[in-house]
Enzyme design. Structure first.
Site, mmCIF file in Angstrom:
data_model
loop_
_atom_site.group_PDB
_atom_site.id
_atom_site.type_symbol
_atom_site.label_atom_id
_atom_site.label_comp_id
_atom_site.label_asym_id
_atom_site.label_seq_id
_atom_site.Cartn_x
_atom_site.Cartn_y
_atom_site.Cartn_z
ATOM 1 C CD GLU A 75 44.117 36.339 20.564
ATOM 2 O OE1 GLU A 75 45.062 35.539 20.457
ATOM 3 O OE2 GLU A 75 42.918 35.967 20.673
ATOM 4 N NE ARG A 289 42.506 28.842 24.531
ATOM 5 C CZ ARG A 289 42.564 30.144 24.764
ATOM 6 N NH1 ARG A 289 42.080 30.635 25.883
ATOM 7 N NH2 ARG A 289 43.119 30.955 23.891
ATOM 8 N N GLY A 333 33.037 32.594 28.468
ATOM 9 C CA GLY A 333 33.073 33.919 29.060
ATOM 10 C C GLY A 333 32.803 33.976 30.550
ATOM 11 C CD GLU A 334 28.909 31.383 32.863
ATOM 12 O OE1 GLU A 334 27.832 31.959 33.089
ATOM 13 O OE2 GLU A 334 29.091 30.152 33.046
ATOM 14 C CG ASN A 358 45.955 35.469 30.856
ATOM 15 O OD1 ASN A 358 46.916 35.786 31.554
ATOM 16 N ND2 ASN A 358 44.869 36.200 30.764
ATOM 17 C CB ILE A 360 46.976 37.829 33.976
ATOM 18 C CG1 ILE A 360 48.463 37.785 33.596
ATOM 19 C CG2 ILE A 360 46.592 39.207 34.501
ATOM 20 C CD1 ILE A 360 48.826 38.662 32.417
#
Length: 453
Positions: A75, A289, A333-334, A358, A360
């Site tokens: 988010e 995850r 974050g990679e 996700n 995308i």
């Protein structure tokens, strides 16, 4: 804060809300104990505990900011285009989270704005009357934006009672979640009706919110299409891919995998390598995850006998990929780096009934996607990607001891260079064509706030 139903604004249902508050008071000690338990691995879990109880905020306190609640990592990243747009307007942002990793991500993304005072980060307090009341009285935001699925009853009902406009932005609601809300009857539906407005991703989502009695709904698309990929991470990923191409190796990224999925994927991968279908065996990158499962997944890889190395064990790209069969992506974050290095993404959360993750970001990196049967959390995005030719669906039972289904799909696709190239172009096109939600959200919010005033 009173527990009375506010008839003028149609606020919280009295009996249900009283029970909800009682339950929260009973669970509060367990929530604190859980933070202490998590602190075994990262002491930062014990930082800012007073904020979780609605006090202890560092001065100066800036009131009148735009409040954006982004519960965790996904988010927070999704909110990036919206936050940057408001910062460009000269607005100040109160950015709240519920998880440590969400707060870390926000600190990383908006370091400069935090340093110059444009963004203030705090934890959203536990959803009890007294912490929420003190939070709202302390910061007095202009209006609030809750990202995607967040709907905390105390905060939402209280916002409506004090005429603080709260909006559910980039909102999504799966069929399963809609059924769960309806199980609470009027109380569940009243929660979503208490929002000043819902800006939904798709018509599917909008229909489900309408079924809950929500009237003020606009369809604006998915803001995640507007989230930029970190150029430094993309560059690192491309360097890694060049190293692989020198050795004529392909790489598959099993992204955001969930508990139980790694066993299926690793068995299929081992079978694929044992089949000797490739002169130069492909490389698998597994990215769980949840960070707390990194050690567990490392043990799974080791127990199956595959040669692997952790991402945390190198500073740039691995120099010995030629000798590896698996890389464990034990970093946060990679994902743009992993996607940019890959020829194919196997999307976690979709092999078992977790609803999918996700896809995308993978498409934005021009990476084709393999999806399992379970994509209800991203229903429209998955359908659009499949229709665009950016993704393929794995049909068949990959659960009950039949990872051969997955192995055969991987073998067929990795052996077809022209199909991979075609899907890569389709993925990039699909990503670009669906951009623009940020601008639509800003226009919608400007109109709503103006009419609210």
């Amino acid at each position: 804060m009173s527990l009375k139903t506010n008839s003028e604004y149609g606020a919280r249902p009295r009996i249900w809300f009283a029970f909800y508050q009682l339950l929260w008071h009973l669970l509060l000690p367990l929530a604190i104990i859980r933070l202490a338990w998590c602190a075994r691995h990262a002491f930062s879990y014990l930082h800012h505990i007073p904020e979780r109880l609605g006090f202890g905020y560092k001065k100066p306190i800036y009131q009148g900011s735009i409040w954006i609640h982004a519960v965790s990592v996904g988010e927070t990243r999704a909110a990036q285009p919206l936050i940057e747009a408001y910062l460009a307007r000269g607005e100040s942002i109160l950015l709240t989270h519920m998880t440590l990793n969400g707060r870390r991500t926000g600190k990383q993304l908006f370091a400069q704005a935090i340093a110059n005072g444009q963004i203030r980060q705090v934890y959203l307090p536990y959803d009890l009357c007294w912490p929420v009341e003190n939070f709202l009285n302390t910061f007095k935001p202009q209006f609030g934006l809750f990202m995607e699925t967040e709907a905390w009853p105390t905060a939402v009902f209280r916002g409506k009672e004090i005429r603080l406009p709260l909006f559910l932005v980039n909102a999504r609601l799966s069929e399963r979640s809609a059924r769960r809300v309806n199980q609470f009857g009027k109380a569940g539906r009243a929660l979503f009706q208490a929002f000043a407005g819902v800006l939904a991703q798709t018509e599917f989502d909008a229909q489900r919110y309408r079924s809950l009695g929500v009237e003020n709904i606009q369809i604006v698309g998915n803001i995640k299409f507007d989230v930029p990929l970190d150029p430094d991470l993309v560059a690192q990923g491309k360097m890694w891919r060049q190293d692989l191409q020198v050795n004529k190796r392909l790489m598959v990224c099993a992204s955001s995998t969930r508990d139980g999925e790694e066993a299926i994927i690793l068995k299929a991968w081992n079978d694929l390598l044992m089949s000797n279908a490739f002169e130069n065996p492909p490389l698998l990158c597994v990215v769980p995850r949840h960070p707390e499962r990194f050690a567990e997944v490392a043990e799974q890889i080791s127990s199956i006998g595959l040669k692997f190395r952790r991402r945390s064990e190198w500073t740039s790209t691995p120099s010995d990929c030629i000798n590896l069969e698996v890389v464990l992506g034990d970093s946060m974050g990679e994902m743009p780096m992993y996607y940019s290095a890959s020829d194919l993404v196997l999307m976690g959360g979709s092999l078992l009934p977790f609803g999918g993750q996700n896809l995308i970001e993978a498409c934005a990196a021009g990476c084709p996607v393999l999806l399992g049967e379970h994509t209800y959390n991203f229903q429209q995005a998955a359908l659009d990607a499949l229709q665009a030719g950016a993704a393929q669906r794995i049909h068949g039972d990959v659960i009950l001891g039949e990872p051969i289904v997955l192995m055969e799909v991987l073998k067929e696709l990795l052996s077809n260079a022209s199909e991979l190239a075609k899907m890569s172009v389709a993925a990039k096109t699909y990503s670009v064509e669906h951009q623009g939600a940020t601008e639509r959200i800003l226009i919608a919010l400007d109109q709503q706030i103006k009419s609210w005033a």
